[in-house]
Design a protein around this motif. Structure first.
Motif, PDB file in Angstrom:
ATOM      1  N   THR A 174      -6.026   4.200  -6.024  1.00  0.00           N
ATOM      2  CA  THR A 174      -6.890   3.967  -4.870  1.00  0.00           C
ATOM      3  C   THR A 174      -7.219   5.318  -4.236  1.00  0.00           C
ATOM      4  N   HIS A 208      -4.891  -0.108   9.368  1.00  0.00           N
ATOM      5  CA  HIS A 208      -5.679  -0.391   8.164  1.00  0.00           C
ATOM      6  C   HIS A 208      -5.788  -1.902   7.950  1.00  0.00           C
ATOM      7  N   ARG A 248      -1.000   3.267  -4.970  1.00  0.00           N
ATOM      8  CA  ARG A 248      -1.807   4.365  -4.421  1.00  0.00           C
ATOM      9  C   ARG A 248      -2.396   5.270  -5.495  1.00  0.00           C
ATOM     10  N   TRP A 299      -6.713   5.690  -1.133  1.00  0.00           N
ATOM     11  CA  TRP A 299      -5.969   5.582   0.109  1.00  0.00           C
ATOM     12  C   TRP A 299      -4.981   6.721   0.279  1.00  0.00           C
ATOM     13  N   GLN A 346       0.798  -1.222   0.000  1.00  0.00           N
ATOM     14  CA  GLN A 346       0.000   0.000   0.000  1.00  0.00           C
ATOM     15  C   GLN A 346       0.832   1.273   0.000  1.00  0.00           C
TER      16      GLN A 346
END
Length: 189
Positions: free
Chosen positions: A55, A68, A52, A57, A46
């Motif tokens: 996403t 998370h 990223r 996020w 991630q």
């Protein structure tokens, strides 16, 4: 579509038979519930800028990534609208990504879910995302008995757009700069 989840008591109807997180073995992969033992590799996945990019996020430090992941370890049941099922994608004992279903409607005639997939860039280009997503679609259309599965894809994410089409999804113009891909049945193997 993202936001605060309503408490279970306020979410209304439930599936007649809830779908619990399975362990699925494909030709090369294992799809399984996440565990906290995945924390280092999950942080690596991630934290990758390429992951990223597509996403919603935020950038997370190691502790935020652990929180998370801890949250993800609890997403093991599809029973009511807004439930989320997250499965780790493992190849040769190494976590390489994630495939998930977000239950949107439980009513028999409109039962639907959103699928998403994430792979570490080092694992892309080998057909793993197709294999994992196809296994999750099989779960969605057989055990969940979904009528419609959709995926939201950013228009510059050419790999995910190609994957959605390979999986048999049909693209539609979406909002917020995303393309909605829709499937009403299992893809041919």
């Amino acid at each position: 579509m993202f936001g605060i989840t309503r408490p279970r008591l306020m979410r209304g109807a439930s599936l007649p038979v809830p779908v619990e997180a399975p362990i699925i073995h494909t030709e090369r992969l294992t799809l399984r519930p996440f565990s906290m033992a995945d924390s280092d590799r999950w942080f690596e996945i991630q934290s990758d800028p390429q992951v990223r990019t597509f996403t919603s996020w935020p950038e997370r430090n190691r502790e935020e990534s652990r929180r998370h992941l801890k949250n993800r370890t609890h997403h093991v049941l599809l029973k009511q609208a807004d439930d989320f099922l997250a499965l780790a994608v493992e190849h040769d004992g190494i976590l390489i990504g994630d495939v998930s279903l977000h239950l949107r409607s439980v009513e028999t005639v409109t039962r639907s879910a959103e699928i998403s997939w994430i792979l570490h860039p080092d694992s892309q280009g080998h057909g793993y995302a197709f294999e994992a997503a196809q296994a999750m679609l099989e779960l969605a259309f057989t055990r969940l008995e979904a009528r419609v599965i959709f995926a939201l894809v950013h228009p510059t994410n050419t790999a995910s757009m190609a994957l959605a089409q390979k999986l048999g999804f049909t693209p539609f113009d979406g909002s917020d700069g995303e393309i909605i891909f829709v499937s009403t049945g299992l893809p041919a193997k």
